[in-house]
Scaffold this active site. Structure first.
Site, PDB file in Angstrom:
ATOM      1  CB  SER A 154     -15.857  37.515 -12.085  1.00 48.75           C
ATOM      2  OG  SER A 154     -14.838  37.436 -13.066  1.00 48.75           O
ATOM      3  CE  LYS A 170     -16.731  34.675 -15.358  1.00 52.64           C
ATOM      4  NZ  LYS A 170     -15.918  35.834 -14.996  1.00 52.64           N
ATOM      5  CB  SER A 177     -14.319  33.143 -12.036  1.00 52.79           C
ATOM      6  OG  SER A 177     -14.773  34.455 -12.303  1.00 52.79           O
ATOM      7  CE  LYS A 199     -18.083  34.195 -10.816  1.00 52.85           C
ATOM      8  NZ  LYS A 199     -16.833  34.553 -10.114  1.00 52.85           N
TER       9      LYS A 199
END
Length: 507
Positions: free
Chosen positions: A96, A99, A337, A448
């Protein structure tokens, strides 16, 4: 000057004589060094101290379980110096952290004013409470659309004195093309809600729940209770078994056409209902069923056909719903997320970049094009398969991700993206990250996360002890502690991250 002697004149000199060794090969021998300037000494010591000051990531990597692969880079953005690196050019699964790319591309292409639009149109006319023509529901991939919002949208149609439709119900989902899942998504995760298809028609996250009633005697069938608002079918055979058989039980779901789900297996008795959530498999059929139910609930008669054409539909707008603006969607995507927001934006960026129905493949082309031309990210041989990071085909190296982070930091005054990153010990997916929740890291690390089976990644920023901004990318793949599946399996990760980021903070 002779060919075997070099002389540097000025405030000092270095004399080097060319000699031959026992193999008759030339080599240089230092004969004398005198009167070195203070400037030369300072430069030498400075270079040595910088090299020595780098965090020894390789040594710290010994904290990770045997077999884990690590790629890492950290850069002090204030002085433009790499303060730690280890295999920074090695391709890894980004999970993720992908992203970050999606968020940046969305900002650059769509802008802060962007909102997803869901609308109801008609190609006919209204007379005496009858719509003579088709009712068109136009979906554009709003990942936050709820069934309640859709009902309110259709209620606006009802308020325009429409009680009957003499025509067809047309669902316009033409903004997206091809499959609603990315290549490389794991097949046995496709029924899970985090893998729900990010389609043009996306209602309640394309996810529904079922309650299993196992408060039955051993040998009886488990009962399935499906909330009435979900237009799906769930059937199967799940047996209640005793304690001797329960450890070997497994629940399997088999997907059939038209959103029908078959559950097989067994389970121990449960005093309370056991909830399961599943991803919708046919989003268009699901949306059509919900719209028809809601029209009936509103007292709007409809006896025509449901059509889902490939071409975009035009008509007079009867009602419109707008999603929250892009900054709000990005904050939810990054903090929680959210995969559906990511992949809806991924294809929406492609639609606006190429002005054509967007597939996942077109999304990959658009993301690379936008970030390379507008943000200067050099992708090289990296592979981008989706916007969420779910795909096992994605391959990114830390150096490439670092370029995106540098651009974000440099342009934060206009992008306002750093505020969307989860904050260690405060919110989002690192609110409880064990290695980051003690001072001085707590509230100081913005990152993140990226998690898949065996994957523990981070990409973000921190402020070091001198108040300087540091960007970092951590890719850990192949992480396994064997059969230990409880929370203690994270102990090596906690130790590694705590030592690593405290060392970087002290730089």
């Amino acid at each position: 000057m002779s060919k075997n002697k070099f002389t540097q004149k000025g405030s000092g000199s270095i004399i080097v004589r060319l000699k031959k060794n026992s193999n008759n090969q030339p080599h240089f021998t230092m004969l004398n060094t005198i009167n070195l300037t203070k400037k030369f000494l300072f430069s030498t010591l400075f270079i040595s101290s910088v090299a020595f000051a780098q965090v020894d990531v390789q040594a710290l990597s010994q904290e990770l379980p045997q077999g884990a692969s690590l790629a890492f880079v950290a850069k002090n953005l204030s002085n433009d110096q790499i303060v730690a690196d280890y295999n920074p050019s090695t391709f890894m699964l980004p999970a993720s952290t992908q992203k970050v790319f999606t968020a940046l591309a969305s900002k650059l292409v769509l802008g802060d004013q962007f909102q997803f639009e869901t609308s109801v149109l008609t190609n006919g006319t209204v007379q005496n409470g009858v719509l003579n023509g088709d009712l068109i529901v136009k979906f554009t991939g709003d990942p936050d659309l709820t069934s309640g919002q859709l009902y309110n949208l259709l209620a606006q149609v009802k308020k325009q004195n429409i009680n009957q439709i003499n025509g067809n119900l047309i669902l316009d989902t033409s903004i997206f093309a091809s499959h609603d899942r990315g290549i490389g998504w794991i097949w046995n995760d496709l029924t899970m809600c985090f893998n729900a298809p990010p389609s043009a028609a996306n209602i309640d996250g394309n996810c529904f729940s079922v309650n299993l009633d196992a408060n039955q005697p051993v040998g009886a069938d488990v009962k399935f209770n499906i909330p009435s608002q979900f237009p799906i079918q769930v059937f199967g055979s799940v047996k209640v078994v005793g304690s001797d058989e329960a450890p070997y039980c497994q629940l399997d779901v088999i997907v059939h056409d038209n959103n029908r789900y078959q559950i097989k297996g067994c389970m121990a008795p449960q005093s309370q209902p056991f909830g399961l959530s599943f991803a919708v498999q046919d989003p268009d059929a699901y949306a059509a069923a919900i719209v028809q139910r809601q029209l009936n609930r509103l007292g709007i008669q409809f006896n025509g056909q449901v059509q889902i054409p490939h071409q975009p539909q035009n008509g007079t707008v009867l009602a419109q719903h707008l999603s929250k603006p892009l900054p709000d969607l990005l904050k939810k995507m990054m903090k929680k997320s959210d995969n559906q927001i990511a992949d809806s934006l991924f294809r929406t960026v492609a639609y606006h970049t190429y002005n054509r129905p967007a597939s996942f493949q077109l999304g990959a082309m658009a993301l690379k094009r936008v970030l390379s031309t507008q943000a200067g990210v050099k992708f090289g041989h990296t592979i981008v398969a989706d916007g969420s990071g779910l795909s096992r085909h994605n391959l990114i190296d830390p150096n490439t991700m670092l370029q995106a982070l540098e651009y974000i930091a440099k342009n934060e005054s206009t992008l306002h993206l750093m505020e969307t990153f989860p904050i260690a010990g405060v919110d989002g997916t690192i609110s409880g990250r064990g290695g980051l929740i003690q001072p001085p890291l707590v509230k100081n690390v913005l990152a993140k996360t990226g998690s898949l089976k065996g994957v523990y990644n981070l990409a973000g920023f921190m402020t070091n002890a001198r108040g300087e901004k540091v960007a970092f990318v951590q890719f850990i793949n192949g992480y396994s502690t064997g059969e230990l599946e409880n929370k203690t399996k994270r102990a090596p990760l906690v130790n590694f991250e705590s030592k690593l980021y405290n060392a970087i903070y002290a730089q």
